[in-house]
Enzyme design. Structure first.
Site, PDB file in Angstrom:
ATOM      1  N   ASP A 110       0.826  -1.213   0.000  1.00  0.00           N
ATOM      2  CA  ASP A 110       0.000   0.000   0.000  1.00  0.00           C
ATOM      3  C   ASP A 110       0.860   1.262   0.000  1.00  0.00           C
ATOM      4  O   ASP A 110       2.017   1.240   0.431  1.00  0.00           O
ATOM      5  CB  ASP A 110      -0.881   0.034   1.265  1.00  0.00           C
ATOM      6  N   HIS A 143       3.660  -2.207   3.305  1.00  0.00           N
ATOM      7  CA  HIS A 143       3.680  -0.829   2.825  1.00  0.00           C
ATOM      8  C   HIS A 143       4.909  -0.536   1.979  1.00  0.00           C
ATOM      9  O   HIS A 143       6.022  -0.928   2.324  1.00  0.00           O
ATOM     10  CB  HIS A 143       3.578   0.148   4.009  1.00  0.00           C
TER      11      HIS A 143
HETATM   12 ZN   LIG Z   1      -2.670   3.330   3.090  1.00  0.00          ZN
END
Ligand SMILES: [Zn+2]
Length: 328
Positions: free
Chosen positions: A122, A278
């Site tokens: 992400d 992430h």
């Molecule tokens: Zn996010």
């Protein structure tokens, strides 16, 4: 007449002897008491040490459970604003319910024998995207990138597509206050990221991950409205059921990230594992953990690493209305 001086002498000797005994016993006391105190302190410290070890182990267990169940609202809030909110315990209960409902939607295809792991990143692209893509290429693994709108990273968006990964949407702005201020703002942001990615890569993205997940607690709008809107746009949203915990605080060690991912995968026979990681500046330990995670996953039997496609079962925290009805 000599008796008196002798008596005095005797008295003096007795006094001297008493004094000697006092001095000796004082010295002995001075020598022995600290030793006794030392031994007592040592015993007490050993006891406390054991207690600390036990408590640390219990805390580690709790921290692990919380990070596995971690929700992105905490993650993103921490990453973006340095704030952590919400209680881990409440989240754990809710997610357990979600996970069990998720399991009941398992199909009857080859999921029965081969489990899927989707590695998802992400918040990219970022300065780490190229390193992540290099590692994925090295191991021949395809992943999914839930990206934001970041002009200047055109080459990275294109590389994600060219190298066979799934390019997916994670809002244009990723600013909760704007994105979730009302449904119009959400829709506007959606069209912005969709057309931006189309302009940059020529790809019409089909998958979406809500910033904070579909179960986020920071949304001003009703998530059902957002979910319905995505449904109207033929967009499938994906949450996650495995969190790497890489955004739970500023620094999470490589080994912790590996453990957070591998523990749920190794200890649960789910058919689909969607792993939240992430692609962001400051998340270098995620990059370091990636080869270790891939090697351990590739060493497992009956398990494959795949990008998100239509054949992957959805993992959704808040299920769409129709599916909820079917569940009941
Ligand atoms: Zn996010």
């Amino acid at each position: 007449m000599t008796g008196i001086p002798e008596n005095r002498n005797n008295h003096r000797r007795q006094r001297i002897n008493r004094l000697k005994r006092m001095i000796v016993s004082t010295v002995l006391a001075l020598l022995v008491i600290p030793n006794i105190l030392c031994i007592a302190a040592f015993i007490r410290i050993s006891g406390l040490d054991r207690q600390i070890t036990e408590l640390t182990a219990r805390l580690d267990g709790i921290a692990m459970a919380v990070s596995i169940e971690a929700q992105e609202p905490e993650n993103d809030f921490y990453a973006d604003n340095g704030i952590i909110e919400t209680s881990g315990e409440v989240i754990t209960v809710v997610q357990d319910e979600r996970l069990s409902s998720q399991q009941s939607t398992a199909g009857t295809d080859d999921y029965e024998t081969v489990r899927r792991v989707c590695l998802t990143f992400d918040d990219g692209p970022s300065a780490n995207t190229d390193a992540i893509l290099d590692i994925l290429a090295q191991y021949g693994v395809k992943a999914t990138f839930f990206v934001n709108g970041k002009p200047g990273y055109e080459a990275q968006y294109q590389r994600i597509v060219d190298e066979g990964h799934t390019l997916a949407m994670h809002s244009y702005s990723h600013k909760y206050q704007e994105l979730y201020s009302d449904i119009d703002a959400f829709e506007e942001d959606f069209f912005e990221i969709q057309s931006f990615l189309m302009d940059v890569t020529g790809i019409q993205c089909k998958y979406y991950r809500f910033p904070g997940g579909s179960s986020n607690t920071v949304c001003n709008v009703n998530m059902k409205d957002c979910i319905d809107f995505l449904g109207e746009q033929d967009i499938v949203y994906f949450d996650w059921n495995v969190s790497s915990g890489d955004a739970t605080r500023n620094y999470v060690s490589t080994s912790q990230i590996v453990n957070n991912v591998m523990m749920p995968v190794e200890n649960n026979s789910w058919n689909t594992y969607v792993v939240l990681m992430h692609d962001a500046v400051g998340k270098e330990t995620t990059v370091e953990a990636l080869p270790i995670i891939i090697e351990r996953l590739q060493a497992m039997d009956n398990l494959i690493i795949v990008p998100i496609t239509d054949s992957v079962h959805t993992v959704q925290h808040v299920l769409p209305e129709e599916e909820n009805v079917m569940e009941e």
